[in-house]
Scaffold this active site. Structure first.
Site, PDB file in Angstrom:
ATOM      1  N   LYS A   4       0.850  -1.207   0.000  1.00  0.00           N
ATOM      2  CA  LYS A   4       0.000   0.000   0.000  1.00  0.00           C
ATOM      3  C   LYS A   4       0.882   1.253   0.000  1.00  0.00           C
ATOM      4  O   LYS A   4       2.084   1.173   0.286  1.00  0.00           O
ATOM      5  CB  LYS A   4      -0.915  -0.032   1.231  1.00  0.00           C
ATOM      6  CG  LYS A   4      -0.180  -0.103   2.567  1.00  0.00           C
ATOM      7  CD  LYS A   4      -1.113  -0.554   3.694  1.00  0.00           C
ATOM      8  CE  LYS A   4      -0.375  -0.605   5.023  1.00  0.00           C
ATOM      9  NZ  LYS A   4      -1.182  -1.219   6.083  1.00  0.00           N
TER      10      LYS A   4
ATOM     11  N   TYR B 219      14.939  30.138  10.304  1.00  0.00           N
ATOM     12  CA  TYR B 219      13.753  30.944  10.634  1.00  0.00           C
ATOM     13  C   TYR B 219      13.611  31.122  12.138  1.00  0.00           C
ATOM     14  O   TYR B 219      13.796  30.180  12.913  1.00  0.00           O
ATOM     15  CB  TYR B 219      12.484  30.250  10.115  1.00  0.00           C
ATOM     16  CG  TYR B 219      12.273  30.400   8.627  1.00  0.00           C
ATOM     17  CD1 TYR B 219      12.042  31.638   8.051  1.00  0.00           C
ATOM     18  CD2 TYR B 219      12.302  29.294   7.795  1.00  0.00           C
ATOM     19  CE1 TYR B 219      11.835  31.775   6.678  1.00  0.00           C
ATOM     20  CE2 TYR B 219      12.091  29.408   6.424  1.00  0.00           C
ATOM     21  CZ  TYR B 219      11.864  30.657   5.880  1.00  0.00           C
ATOM     22  OH  TYR B 219      11.661  30.777   4.527  1.00  0.00           O
TER      23      TYR B 219
HETATM   24  C1  LIG Z   1      -0.433  -2.153   6.753  1.00  0.00           C
HETATM   25  C2  LIG Z   1      -0.979  -3.475   7.131  1.00  0.00           C
HETATM   26  C3  LIG Z   1      -0.141  -4.595   7.207  1.00  0.00           C
HETATM   27  C4  LIG Z   1       1.358  -4.497   7.116  1.00  0.00           C
HETATM   28  O1  LIG Z   1       1.825  -4.042   8.371  1.00  0.00           O
HETATM   29  P1  LIG Z   1       3.391  -3.810   8.636  1.00  0.00           P
HETATM   30  O2  LIG Z   1       3.443  -3.441  10.077  1.00  0.00           O
HETATM   31  O3  LIG Z   1       3.805  -2.697   7.735  1.00  0.00           O
HETATM   32  O4  LIG Z   1       4.080  -5.071   8.331  1.00  0.00           O
HETATM   33  C5  LIG Z   1      -0.733  -5.831   7.416  1.00  0.00           C
HETATM   34  N1  LIG Z   1      -2.070  -5.956   7.573  1.00  0.00           N
HETATM   35  C6  LIG Z   1      -2.901  -4.883   7.552  1.00  0.00           C
HETATM   36  C7  LIG Z   1      -4.347  -5.095   7.771  1.00  0.00           C
HETATM   37  C8  LIG Z   1      -2.389  -3.616   7.348  1.00  0.00           C
HETATM   38  O5  LIG Z   1      -3.200  -2.567   7.343  1.00  0.00           O
END
Ligand SMILES: *Cc1c(COP(=O)(O)O)cnc(C)c1O
Length: 365
Positions: free
Chosen positions: A38, A257
């Site tokens: 993702k 800044y």
């Molecule tokens: C993002 C996600 C993962 C992966 O998790 P990581 O901690 O990045 O390994 C797995 N299952 C779900 C449902 C997620 O949302």
């Protein structure tokens, strides 16, 4: 050397991603391992990452959004692709047009998906998400247990049972065992369904957390799934920025800044051509570090949109055009995340589009 047209270079090691994927499967004695890709493969670039994992043998991919899944399908014509955020009203035809699988999280979603199956004259495959503690997505444990023997499970094409760990990176938390126990009850109530339980950190909770399909994301991209212990994963991301100016300031002069930093004695400062608009978090102001000729140099003053000021007094003779390493050479994404008061996940997924990107293929084992 960084292209003069760009302020900073991001180098992504596809071989290290593949090696990490193999390492995670090996941790679970060769169990099937999916890849969570993702958010543009955690900022590393789906278009390069997904085909590299497919070539290594990964067959199942998870994304969050339907649009991400459509992009993944174009890269991976044969893969099994699940959409974690499930079936939104009206999105069914896009799922079926691209042979994508929703992760269903309510009776309503199950019924809608089952109806699409009827229209296609066969149940269409999908995963079932059960919420065992996150209170975020999925059927409650009670709702899922009540599905035992219900034809809706078959009609909705359920071919994977999954839940998500609340605190997998904290192995001592009692919730891990509670979620594992609930998941075992679910598996017993819905026999014959393959199951997925472990995210990156979950893989390291041992065999009770493994089930049939691992579901890591962060660790593939070099994040430490075992905080507090040495990182078993290979680093994937390297970020380097050009030094555009070096100057000396006297005691009492400020930098950046609002003059938030003042030199206590004469200091050498180097200005780097990268800032928060590149995804380097402003929250790391005064706490971040970069390596110049291998020497850790503190960031001083507020991080600006396109520039960061480093105190290079202790580094050997940096000069204009040299590079500083912001991620790499032992300075890892978890450390950068801590400096910014966040987690390495947010550093990765925030990696900006202004960087020139290089993909390299280091050893895959
Ligand atoms: C993002 C996600 C993962 C992966 O998790 P990581 O901690 O990045 O390994 C797995 N299952 C779900 C449902 C997620 O949302």
């Amino acid at each position: 050397m960084i292209a003069p047209s760009h302020g900073a270079t991001l180098t992504i090691d596809l071989g290290a991603i593949v090696a990490n994927w193999r390492r995670l499967a090996a941790e679970a004695n060769g169990l099937a391992c999916a890849a969570v890709v993702k958010a543009d493969a955690y900022g590393c670039g789906l278009a390069r990452v997904a085909p590299a994992l497919w070539a290594a043998g990964c067959r199942t991919f998870f994304v969050a959004h339907l649009g991400e899944a459509v992009a993944a399908r174009a890269l991976l014509p044969q893969a099994t692709i699940y959409v974690l955020n499930g079936l939104l009203p009206g999105s069914g035809p896009v799922f079926t047009a691209h042979a994508l699988r929703p992760v269903l999280g309510s009776h309503e979603e199950m019924r809608e998906w089952a109806a699409l199956g009827v229209a296609s004259s066969r149940p269409l495959p999908a995963a079932l998400h059960v919420d065992t503690g996150m209170n975020r997505l999925g059927l409650s444990v009670a709702e899922a247990l009540a599905l035992a023997g219900d034809p809706l499970v078959r009609q909705a094409g359920i071919d994977l049972l999954m839940t998500h760990l609340v605190s997998a990176e904290l192995p001592a938390e009692a919730i891990n065992a509670r979620q594992a126990a609930d998941f075992s009850r679910l598996r017993a109530a819905l026999p014959g369904l393959p199951a997925s339980f472990a995210n990156s950190s979950g893989v390291f909770l041992g065999s009770p957390a493994h089930h049939d399909l691992l579901r890591p994301g962060y660790a593939l991209f070099g994040g430490n799934p075992t905080p507090g212990s040495p990182n078993p994963m290979r680093p994937v991301v390297r970020l380097e920025a050009t030094i555009v100016q070096v100057r000396t300031v006297s005691a009492g002069e400020s930098a950046g800044y609002n003059g938030r930093w003042t030199a206590d004695r004469p200091r050498r400062l180097a200005t780097l051509s990268l800032g928060y608009a590149d995804g380097y978090p402003r929250a790391a102001s005064g706490r971040g570090t970069a390596l110049v000729n291998g020497v850790p140099c503190p960031m001083v003053g507020l991080i600006s949109m396109d520039l960061v000021i480093l105190d290079v007094t202790d580094a050997p003779e940096p000069k204009r055009g040299d590079t500083a390493v912001l991620i790499g050479d032992g300075l890892d994404i978890d450390t950068v995340g801590r400096a910014a008061g966040t987690i390495g996940y947010e550093i990765l997924t925030g990696l900006g589009s202004r960087y020139v990107r290089h993909y390299v293929t280091g050893p895959e084992a």
